[in-house]
Design an enzyme around this catalytic site. Sequence first.
Site, mmCIF file in Angstrom:
data_model
loop_
_atom_site.group_PDB
_atom_site.id
_atom_site.type_symbol
_atom_site.label_atom_id
_atom_site.label_comp_id
_atom_site.label_asym_id
_atom_site.label_seq_id
_atom_site.Cartn_x
_atom_site.Cartn_y
_atom_site.Cartn_z
ATOM 1 N N MET A 142 -23.835 33.839 -3.047
ATOM 2 C CA MET A 142 -25.070 34.427 -3.629
ATOM 3 C C MET A 142 -24.900 34.065 -5.264
ATOM 4 S SD MET A 142 -26.483 35.301 -1.242
ATOM 5 C CE MET A 142 -27.977 36.321 -1.784
ATOM 6 N N ASP B 146 11.428 -26.772 9.212
ATOM 7 C CA ASP B 146 10.473 -27.356 8.268
ATOM 8 C C ASP B 146 9.715 -28.234 9.343
ATOM 9 O OD1 ASP B 146 9.855 -27.672 5.002
ATOM 10 O OD2 ASP B 146 9.591 -29.546 6.247
ATOM 11 N N ILE B 147 8.205 -28.003 9.125
ATOM 12 C CA ILE B 147 7.533 -28.732 10.104
ATOM 13 C C ILE B 147 7.630 -30.274 9.552
ATOM 14 C CG2 ILE B 147 4.916 -29.340 11.000
ATOM 15 C CD1 ILE B 147 4.516 -26.414 10.696
ATOM 16 N N GLU C 7 5.084 -24.962 4.860
ATOM 17 C CA GLU C 7 5.291 -25.386 6.082
ATOM 18 C C GLU C 7 6.929 -25.009 6.654
ATOM 19 O OE1 GLU C 7 6.357 -29.228 3.868
ATOM 20 O OE2 GLU C 7 5.029 -27.302 3.668
ATOM 21 N N ASP D 18 -18.797 31.824 -9.707
ATOM 22 C CA ASP D 18 -19.301 32.766 -9.465
ATOM 23 C C ASP D 18 -20.235 33.335 -10.480
ATOM 24 O OD1 ASP D 18 -20.045 35.733 -8.715
ATOM 25 O OD2 ASP D 18 -18.220 35.643 -7.621
ATOM 26 N N ASP E 259 -18.474 31.410 -4.766
ATOM 27 C CA ASP E 259 -19.429 32.539 -4.400
ATOM 28 C C ASP E 259 -20.726 32.150 -3.590
ATOM 29 O OD1 ASP E 259 -20.292 35.233 -4.228
ATOM 30 O OD2 ASP E 259 -21.480 35.097 -5.943
#
Length: 469
Positions: free
Chosen positions: A55, A326-327, A369, A9, A53
């Site tokens: 103004m 396990d792959i 894997e 202000d 404010d």
Amino acid sequence: MSARILVVDDIQANVDVLEAKLSAEYYDVLTANRGAKGYEMARREKPDIILLDVMMPDLDGFEVCRRLKADPETRHIPVLMLTALDGRDDRLRGLEVGAEDFLSKPIDDVQLMARVKSLSRLKVVIDELRSREASGRRLGVIEGRDLADAALLGGVGGEVLVVDDNVRQAARIAAALKDGYRVSPIGADSKGPPPDLIIVSTHAKAFDGLKVIAKMRSSAVMRHLPILAVVEPDDPERALRALELGAHDVITRPIDEDELRARTRTLIRRKRYMDALRNTLDQGLELAVTDQLTGLYNRRFMQTQLGPLVQRAAHGGEPVSVALADIDFFKRINDTFGHDAGDAVLKEFALRFASNTRPTDFACRLGGEEFLVIMPATGGDVAALAAERLRQQVAASPFRLRDGGGLDVTVSIGVATAGPEDQTADDLIKRADLALYQAKSEGRNRVIGATAASLARRETGLAAGLGAS
């Protein structure tokens, strides 16, 4: 609840009065006597609330608010505009540039403090969400652009629920919001999404609007939804009570349609901003427990879930089983076809892995894997059957590579069920790992239970380091 409040202000007497009132309520007050200085202080100090404010000689409050809401550093900070003007156009302009509310001078102390407390509660929630999001970004579990800020700047539209027994007033609200909003009265049979905003009359005759607000705030489903309370102009105490109970904003009768649209837009944008923050956090949490390549749960999640289940089983609770997979010859796949092909195999394997587990099971990738599925409330026989079904699904058809070719893939699986000898998740996984090694040593593409594996180890002294590729 304390907060840091920036008062902007150009009249020092106004600043001194507001500072004294807010300090008496134990708020930490910062001050600025020019609009430009207030904007810079807001960016630097990050206050919880800004009292602005209108103004002022250099930058008026409208321009300062517009800049604050356009700046990613400050747009989430609530702004309460203060002015000697009481005109409708000025109030609407303040709301249009993003202010949370607009109070006329001389400022009523009770209304000011009610607004400050309400906005302080809102800011605490926003700060907590933003802090968690920032932590997630630093840890790398939250990525991408700032979707929350995008939501805050988004367009109009949304679902609005009107809680009012005054049919004419509800109809006026619906008419004012007809462009872009879907307005439903309370009790409407709606199968659409939950509302983005709830408008509640505090002077209804058929129900107590304040009780409705309090009940919504205590509901886990509705507590995050914004509430706009409709109040009478000659009953400020009821308006303050609505704010204390959790309403995010108030609007007085007779309802100004432009003001209603402005407040509705502000509340819904803020709601979407907070929803976007929560969604980002949820996604970050999901990333923290999810394997990025396959979409399965990761090792961290597996450890947090399996430990308590093993402990419960060890103390007489429901059994828990794991299948460690396990792959077979995965290294050969990478060496022969390249790592892109290996990644494609891992993704396809994860899809078959997850689609052959029950909704109550947890399919996880431990790394490389190696995969594991946690089967709560499952004994060894059922777990072995589930593992065998998985093995068959993996071997049943070739895995498709990116070049269109096919690749035959098999998997070896070790199954173990928690028993008295398993005090930790690692104990159970070690027994499943032993069974997996036996499956590989016997020719791969098979399922072995931990009981048989333990017996074989005692009888033949299988080495723990048998080929795992």
